[in-house]
Scaffold this active site. Structure first.
Site, PDB file in Angstrom:
ATOM      1  CG  ASP A  45     -80.373-124.098  -5.313  1.00 12.75           C
ATOM      2  OD1 ASP A  45     -80.074-124.951  -6.157  1.00 12.75           O
ATOM      3  OD2 ASP A  45     -79.842-124.031  -4.182  1.00 12.75           O
ATOM      4  CG  ASP A 105     -77.952-127.154  -9.215  1.00 16.39           C
ATOM      5  OD1 ASP A 105     -77.059-126.302  -9.227  1.00 16.39           O
ATOM      6  OD2 ASP A 105     -78.062-128.000  -8.314  1.00 16.39           O
ATOM      7  CD  GLU A 106     -76.730-122.390  -6.836  1.00 19.62           C
ATOM      8  OE1 GLU A 106     -76.823-121.362  -6.163  1.00 19.62           O
ATOM      9  OE2 GLU A 106     -75.733-123.128  -6.817  1.00 19.62           O
TER      10      GLU A 106
END
Lengths: 405, 82
Positions: A11, A106-107
């Site tokens: 993350d 973003d993960e």
């Protein structure tokens, strides 16, 4: 023999805000938010670590955030930067395995089962990835990593130490961690579900664990009941779906918040045309068509309205989608000014190559790929419906960021 | 704090083994030496590719863009630290 699963969840910490601080060192160490201009009608999209300390959260209004932190700095979003770095973030993960599941911009999840012997091996890989991010994305950019035997616990682990954390949940510390977390720390338990659980007297993981399974099933249904029960024990069989075998999208949507509220149906329709053009292009790019079209409005007081229609056939022609929306929205008697216009296309199916019966339709079907090709070469909306020429205020880029092409 | 500029500028660059490194640029008759490239990225507008560089020069931060179709450099934004 079944191999013990080794799952990583990565993350990027405060992604959009950190990227802005990477681009501009004078913003580092300061409370910043990615949002529209100070005093604008947009909401906070992301906040830096420093801003989070002031209690600033995503979706807050800029004026609320400024009240909490008078020294707050507002930075306008730059999707190009975020999309580029997100692609780099995923490219680095693909160097290790093809079992990479992009979870959001973003993960991502990584399945290292069979690639490393144990969690320590996974830890070494995680540290190497972190170093690569620093070298290739930027020294201010960091990510938090969770390592566990399944996706549920790996995601939970990545949230435990932020920023730049690395947490392993194994059989030794699992019980201890599950005992001290809140129910909403689990991915999948949001505010609404928390309220429903609370109404049943379940306000901790241990109480969820003790609650009889059949009662959970009665309350939430078979699938969700079992899922909640498993969660309380840290059990999750959900596989990491490789980007090579990703599921087809279930819907395509676009929305736009107007710079000022409006009563003018012409303005609403012009924005709708723009949204239909964008959503239609996305459907065609993915070789999909939609059967259910939902057109929604958010009013000045944040109440909602709109209309939906399920067609007897599948469509992906932007103008056809627009015509249906125009017909439905014109029937709505506006009682409040409109703040946001949205379009949601669902009930998707791969596009068929059926030849239309009518000559005009056949001509249109032949023309659309050429129009798309022109826009592919010269940029979005190079060729567009004349109706859109009237619309000067709309930004060229509407409705969120792409995670990947 | 960000100022939108959008003006064409002259940029001196070094072609390294696998990257292009802007060294300095001239804007409003003043030469700005680039101390650091903080972020480099690109995007596409149709077939056109555009490279962007977020750079630091003394007490300021700038965003430079190179349009590969017209071979022109632009100063897009300036940020002056207080």
């Amino acid at each position: 023999m079944q191999l013990k699963r080794i799952i990583l969840h990565l993350d990027m910490d405060s992604f959009f805000a950190t990227v802005e601080q990477q681009a501009n060192p004078f913003l580092r160490g300061k409370p910043i938010v990615v949002s529209g201009k100070e005093g604008s009608r947009s909401v906070i999209v992301a906040s830096s670590r420093e801003a989070k300390k002031w209690g600033i959260k995503t979706a807050m209004l800029p004026r609320e955030a400024k009240k909490l932190c008078p020294t707050l700095i507002f930075v306008e979003p730059d999707g190009v930067k975020y999309e580029y770095l997100s692609r780099k973030f995923i490219e680095i993960l693909k160097l290790y395995t093809d079992k990479v599941q992009v979870f959001s911009i973003d993960e991502a999840f990584l399945d290292l089962t069979g690639f490393v012997a144990d969690f320590n091996g996974a830890r070494e890989i995680a540290l190497e990835i972190k170093r690569k991010y620093k070298n290739e994305l930027g020294d201010w950019i960091s990510c938090s990593v969770g390592i566990a035997g399944n996706k549920l616990l790996a995601k939970l682990a990545s949230d435990l130490e932020k920023p730049d954390g690395l947490v392993i949940i194994d059989e030794k510390n699992k019980e201890q961690i599950l005992d001290k977390i809140k129910l909403t720390d689990f991915c999948g338990i949001g505010r609404q579900l928390e309220k429903r659980l609370d109404a049943l007297g379940i306000n901790s993981v241990s109480k969820l664990k003790d609650y009889p399974l059949h009662n959970l099933i009665n309350e939430f249904g078979n699938v969700a009941g079992h899922r909640l029960h498993d969660m309380s024990f840290g059990i999750d069989f959900d596989p990491v779906v490789s980007y090579l075998n990703e599921y087809e999208p279930k819907s395509v949507s676009r929305a736009y918040t107007l710079p000022r509220n409006t009563w003018e149906i012409e303005e609403i329709l012009a924005v709708l045309m723009h949204l239909c053009e964008k959503a239609g292009r996305e459907l065609r790019r993915k070789k999909l068509s939609a059967k259910t079209l939902i057109f929604y409005l958010r009013y000045a007081d944040f109440s909602h309205g709109g209309a939906r229609k399920t067609l007897p056939r599948y469509v992906n022609d932007s103008f056809e989608i627009y015509q249906i929306g125009e017909c439905l929205l014109k029937k709505i008697n506006l009682k409040k000014p409109v703040r946001l216009i949205g379009l949601w296309l669902t009930n998707l199916s791969p596009s068929s190559q059926q030849i239309p019966l009518w000559r005009e339709e056949r001509k249109k079907q032949k023309l659309i790929p050429f129009l798309d090709k022109i826009n592919d070469i010269y940029g979005e909306l190079t060729i567009k419906p004349a109706f859109l020429l009237k619309l000067k205020r709309l930004r060229k880029k509407v409705g969120g960021f792409k995670v990947k092409d | 704090m960000y100022e939108t500029i959008g003006q064409q500028v002259e940029v001196l660059v070094a072609f390294m083994r696998d990257r292009v490194l802007p060294l300095s640029f001239r804007w409003n008759n003043k030469k700005y030496s680039i101390n650091n490239v903080n972020l480099a990225y690109y995007d596409r507008e149709g077939r056109k590719k555009c490279y962007h560089y977020s750079v630091t020069s003394d007490g300021s931060c700038f965003k430079l863009s190179f349009d590969t179709e017209s071979n022109q450099w632009f100063l897009q934004e300036a940020f002056y630290a207080a």
